[in-house]
Each structure stands twice: as structure tokens, then as C-alpha cells.
Design a protein around this motif. Sequence first.
Motif, PDB file in Angstrom:
ATOM      1  N   VAL A 137       0.865  -1.180   0.000  1.00  0.00           N
ATOM      2  CA  VAL A 137       0.000   0.000   0.000  1.00  0.00           C
ATOM      3  C   VAL A 137       0.899   1.226   0.000  1.00  0.00           C
ATOM      4  O   VAL A 137       1.752   1.382   0.882  1.00  0.00           O
ATOM      5  CB  VAL A 137      -0.924   0.020   1.228  1.00  0.00           C
ATOM      6  CG1 VAL A 137      -1.838   1.242   1.185  1.00  0.00           C
ATOM      7  CG2 VAL A 137      -1.753  -1.265   1.279  1.00  0.00           C
ATOM      8  N   VAL A 142      -4.919   6.292   1.633  1.00  0.00           N
ATOM      9  CA  VAL A 142      -5.058   4.844   1.428  1.00  0.00           C
ATOM     10  C   VAL A 142      -6.177   4.589   0.419  1.00  0.00           C
ATOM     11  O   VAL A 142      -7.323   5.016   0.610  1.00  0.00           O
ATOM     12  CB  VAL A 142      -5.358   4.129   2.757  1.00  0.00           C
ATOM     13  CG1 VAL A 142      -5.590   2.643   2.527  1.00  0.00           C
ATOM     14  CG2 VAL A 142      -4.210   4.342   3.739  1.00  0.00           C
ATOM     15  N   ARG A 144      -7.639   1.582  -2.788  1.00  0.00           N
ATOM     16  CA  ARG A 144      -7.653   0.163  -3.146  1.00  0.00           C
ATOM     17  C   ARG A 144      -8.174  -0.031  -4.559  1.00  0.00           C
ATOM     18  O   ARG A 144      -8.965   0.765  -5.074  1.00  0.00           O
ATOM     19  CB  ARG A 144      -8.524  -0.618  -2.171  1.00  0.00           C
ATOM     20  CG  ARG A 144      -9.954  -0.107  -2.055  1.00  0.00           C
ATOM     21  CD  ARG A 144     -10.724  -0.864  -0.994  1.00  0.00           C
ATOM     22  NE  ARG A 144     -12.009  -0.222  -0.693  1.00  0.00           N
ATOM     23  CZ  ARG A 144     -12.877  -0.677   0.203  1.00  0.00           C
ATOM     24  NH1 ARG A 144     -12.610  -1.775   0.888  1.00  0.00           N
ATOM     25  NH2 ARG A 144     -14.003  -0.036   0.437  1.00  0.00           N
ATOM     26  N   LYS A 148      -8.518   2.922  -7.669  1.00  0.00           N
ATOM     27  CA  LYS A 148      -7.992   3.754  -6.584  1.00  0.00           C
ATOM     28  C   LYS A 148      -9.106   4.299  -5.696  1.00  0.00           C
ATOM     29  O   LYS A 148      -9.130   5.483  -5.328  1.00  0.00           O
ATOM     30  CB  LYS A 148      -7.159   4.922  -7.155  1.00  0.00           C
ATOM     31  CG  LYS A 148      -6.035   4.506  -8.074  1.00  0.00           C
ATOM     32  CD  LYS A 148      -5.006   3.650  -7.353  1.00  0.00           C
ATOM     33  CE  LYS A 148      -3.841   3.288  -8.271  1.00  0.00           C
ATOM     34  NZ  LYS A 148      -2.847   2.408  -7.595  1.00  0.00           N
ATOM     35  N   THR A 150     -11.149   5.178  -2.500  1.00  0.00           N
ATOM     36  CA  THR A 150     -10.776   5.511  -1.130  1.00  0.00           C
ATOM     37  C   THR A 150     -11.650   4.741  -0.140  1.00  0.00           C
ATOM     38  O   THR A 150     -12.731   4.250  -0.478  1.00  0.00           O
ATOM     39  CB  THR A 150     -10.934   7.008  -0.873  1.00  0.00           C
ATOM     40  OG1 THR A 150     -12.299   7.389  -1.129  1.00  0.00           O
ATOM     41  CG2 THR A 150     -10.005   7.798  -1.787  1.00  0.00           C
ATOM     42  N   PHE A 151     -11.170   4.634   1.083  1.00  0.00           N
ATOM     43  CA  PHE A 151     -11.919   3.982   2.158  1.00  0.00           C
ATOM     44  C   PHE A 151     -12.791   5.013   2.868  1.00  0.00           C
ATOM     45  O   PHE A 151     -12.401   6.183   3.010  1.00  0.00           O
ATOM     46  CB  PHE A 151     -10.958   3.383   3.189  1.00  0.00           C
ATOM     47  CG  PHE A 151     -10.303   2.102   2.754  1.00  0.00           C
ATOM     48  CD1 PHE A 151     -10.801   0.875   3.156  1.00  0.00           C
ATOM     49  CD2 PHE A 151      -9.175   2.127   1.954  1.00  0.00           C
ATOM     50  CE1 PHE A 151     -10.185  -0.309   2.781  1.00  0.00           C
ATOM     51  CE2 PHE A 151      -8.551   0.954   1.555  1.00  0.00           C
ATOM     52  CZ  PHE A 151      -9.059  -0.270   1.971  1.00  0.00           C
ATOM     53  N   LEU A 159      -8.520  -0.705  10.184  1.00  0.00           N
ATOM     54  CA  LEU A 159      -7.253  -0.877   9.478  1.00  0.00           C
ATOM     55  C   LEU A 159      -6.075  -0.763  10.439  1.00  0.00           C
ATOM     56  O   LEU A 159      -5.105  -1.534  10.342  1.00  0.00           O
ATOM     57  CB  LEU A 159      -7.123   0.162   8.352  1.00  0.00           C
ATOM     58  CG  LEU A 159      -8.123   0.052   7.204  1.00  0.00           C
ATOM     59  CD1 LEU A 159      -7.931   1.197   6.217  1.00  0.00           C
ATOM     60  CD2 LEU A 159      -7.998  -1.291   6.483  1.00  0.00           C
ATOM     61  N   LEU A 195      -6.883  -7.873   5.738  1.00  0.00           N
ATOM     62  CA  LEU A 195      -6.415  -6.711   4.982  1.00  0.00           C
ATOM     63  C   LEU A 195      -6.502  -6.956   3.483  1.00  0.00           C
ATOM     64  O   LEU A 195      -6.929  -6.077   2.721  1.00  0.00           O
ATOM     65  CB  LEU A 195      -4.977  -6.371   5.370  1.00  0.00           C
ATOM     66  CG  LEU A 195      -4.792  -5.623   6.688  1.00  0.00           C
ATOM     67  CD1 LEU A 195      -3.307  -5.511   7.033  1.00  0.00           C
ATOM     68  CD2 LEU A 195      -5.414  -4.224   6.618  1.00  0.00           C
ATOM     69  N   HIS A 198      -9.977  -6.431   2.417  1.00  0.00           N
ATOM     70  CA  HIS A 198     -10.317  -5.004   2.377  1.00  0.00           C
ATOM     71  C   HIS A 198      -9.742  -4.328   1.136  1.00  0.00           C
ATOM     72  O   HIS A 198     -10.338  -3.383   0.605  1.00  0.00           O
ATOM     73  CB  HIS A 198      -9.795  -4.301   3.631  1.00  0.00           C
ATOM     74  CG  HIS A 198     -10.600  -4.569   4.860  1.00  0.00           C
ATOM     75  ND1 HIS A 198     -11.974  -4.562   4.882  1.00  0.00           N
ATOM     76  CD2 HIS A 198     -10.210  -4.861   6.149  1.00  0.00           C
ATOM     77  CE1 HIS A 198     -12.410  -4.821   6.099  1.00  0.00           C
ATOM     78  NE2 HIS A 198     -11.361  -5.012   6.892  1.00  0.00           N
ATOM     79  N   PHE A 199      -8.583  -4.825   0.670  1.00  0.00           N
ATOM     80  CA  PHE A 199      -7.944  -4.208  -0.491  1.00  0.00           C
ATOM     81  C   PHE A 199      -8.250  -4.952  -1.797  1.00  0.00           C
ATOM     82  O   PHE A 199      -7.602  -4.720  -2.813  1.00  0.00           O
ATOM     83  CB  PHE A 199      -6.427  -4.127  -0.273  1.00  0.00           C
ATOM     84  CG  PHE A 199      -6.033  -2.999   0.647  1.00  0.00           C
ATOM     85  CD1 PHE A 199      -5.717  -1.748   0.139  1.00  0.00           C
ATOM     86  CD2 PHE A 199      -6.000  -3.190   2.024  1.00  0.00           C
ATOM     87  CE1 PHE A 199      -5.376  -0.695   0.980  1.00  0.00           C
ATOM     88  CE2 PHE A 199      -5.653  -2.145   2.878  1.00  0.00           C
ATOM     89  CZ  PHE A 199      -5.339  -0.891   2.355  1.00  0.00           C
ATOM     90  N   TRP A 200      -9.253  -5.843  -1.732  1.00  0.00           N
ATOM     91  CA  TRP A 200      -9.777  -6.530  -2.909  1.00  0.00           C
ATOM     92  C   TRP A 200      -8.722  -7.365  -3.633  1.00  0.00           C
ATOM     93  O   TRP A 200      -8.718  -7.463  -4.858  1.00  0.00           O
ATOM     94  CB  TRP A 200     -10.392  -5.522  -3.883  1.00  0.00           C
ATOM     95  CG  TRP A 200     -11.498  -4.703  -3.295  1.00  0.00           C
ATOM     96  CD1 TRP A 200     -12.253  -4.982  -2.202  1.00  0.00           C
ATOM     97  CD2 TRP A 200     -11.956  -3.451  -3.783  1.00  0.00           C
ATOM     98  NE1 TRP A 200     -13.175  -3.999  -1.974  1.00  0.00           N
ATOM     99  CE2 TRP A 200     -13.016  -3.033  -2.923  1.00  0.00           C
ATOM    100  CE3 TRP A 200     -11.613  -2.628  -4.861  1.00  0.00           C
ATOM    101  CZ2 TRP A 200     -13.703  -1.854  -3.117  1.00  0.00           C
ATOM    102  CZ3 TRP A 200     -12.294  -1.444  -5.054  1.00  0.00           C
ATOM    103  CH2 TRP A 200     -13.333  -1.057  -4.187  1.00  0.00           C
ATOM    104  N   GLU A 201      -7.852  -7.984  -2.851  1.00  0.00           N
ATOM    105  CA  GLU A 201      -6.805  -8.821  -3.440  1.00  0.00           C
ATOM    106  C   GLU A 201      -7.235 -10.288  -3.383  1.00  0.00           C
ATOM    107  O   GLU A 201      -7.058 -10.968  -2.387  1.00  0.00           O
ATOM    108  CB  GLU A 201      -5.480  -8.624  -2.691  1.00  0.00           C
ATOM    109  CG  GLU A 201      -4.891  -7.233  -2.804  1.00  0.00           C
ATOM    110  CD  GLU A 201      -4.347  -6.935  -4.206  1.00  0.00           C
ATOM    111  OE1 GLU A 201      -4.157  -7.907  -4.981  1.00  0.00           O
ATOM    112  OE2 GLU A 201      -4.114  -5.754  -4.502  1.00  0.00           O
TER     113      GLU A 201
END
Length: 242
Positions: A137, A142, A144, A148, A150-151, A159, A195, A198-201
Motif C-alpha cells: 500500500v 489509502v 484500493r 484507486k 478511497t476507504f 485498518l 487486509l 479489504h484491499f480486494w486482493e
Amino acid sequence: MPRAKRSKVVSLTKVKSKGREGRAEVMREVEEAASTYDYVWVFSVHNMRNQYLKTVRNDFKTSRFFFGSNRVIAKALGKDPESEIRPNMHKIGNALVGEVGLLFTNESPDAVKKAFGSFEADDYPRSGTIATYKVVVSSGEVVRGYTKETFPNNMEPELRELGMPTLLQNGKITISSDYVICEDGDKLTPNQCRLLKHFWEKMAVFKINLICHLNRNGDFVQLVENGSADSDSDSDNDKEMK
């Protein structure tokens, strides 16, 4: 005279009475399928997810899938040439190692290979999965995904609780330096998995590997050597998938 192949239901003698009926039923179902279908396959599952296996199963609605206790299923099939219920069926039983399943079908080998080989599905990894790439990151606000995004600012405490050194500045979640969620080859922890989600990985890939198959004539084909199965699993109970 050669010893006749048995056709009776195998009784279970070393299980608790509470589970005996269920295991005996699995064995009866396996024996019935073995006498009904032309082919039986052994397959393993990488990154097991029941919902994806059910999607594959929809292509084989007239077939039977079993996924459960290898010991119980192998006993139903026969452990050696004297006890097997079809010629060379004990080889199928011997291939039941790790997290594997059985497919009984009348579909041709080419059709099975095409259906299983063409299906893969990305999903979020679970604790204990080995990371397949590095995830970093970048410093600053921050974000994702490729867009891109935002949260929402109410995500900042979560987080931070998961290990990210986040700050809330002017309503935006930020970090002062690059943060590595995981390195390639890491055995992922529960926090890392949360995590990554949350970051769509979607780092885990569900796929099915065909190990071997046997036809009604007793022709056995070994496709790959079976190893231990992936531990990232939805289920470990004795069952038929219906």
C-alpha cells in the motif's frame, strides 16, 4: 476357483454407534454409484470453496460426486484385488490421499477434462494460505483496487487494528510510508487475510486437478501423482455432494 467379488454392504466395526449409520449409508451410496456409472474419477481441489465446486457440479447433473472420509470411501471401493467391487477399483481407493473427491459419471474422459480444466475462480485467501505475490500500500491517502477507490473514514480504526499505521487527516485515511501487507511466499495470518480482503486482493485460485480415472472394463489411467491437499477448505465431513 477365484474368490468372487463381494456385492454386499461393508459393515463398519470400529466407529462409534452414533456415526455408524451415516458412514454405512455413504458406503452404500458409493457401491451403488460404482455399479451404475461407466467411469470413476479421483480429483483434488486447490483452495476448496463449496460454492465453486457446486458450479462445476452443475455441468454433471446426472453424475454423482462424493467428498468426505477417504478411509470410509476406500473401504467401500475395496482395498485390494480380492475385496474390490469392480476390476482395478482398489487403485481408485489407493489414490484417495489428502483432500480429494470422487466423480462417478457416464461422460467421456474428454468431456470431463474439458469441464474441469476450463474452470478456475479467484477468491480471497484464508489464514495459512501461501501468498503468491507481494502487496504494498503506497504512502499517502489509502486507496484500493485499480480504480484507486478511497476507504470511508470510519474504516480507519479497523485498518489500524489490523496492523496498518494509519492516521485520519482531514477526513481521509492516510499512511506516512509504504506499507507491505504481505511478501510473496508468506504464510498468511488472519490479519493479513482481512487486509487483503479489504484491499480486494483475490489471491486464492480455486481449481480442480484430475488425478486418475477408471472405466467399467477396468482400464486405469493415472494422470498425475497425488500429493497432500490444500488445507484451505470449506469442509472435512463424510458426505455425498447432492
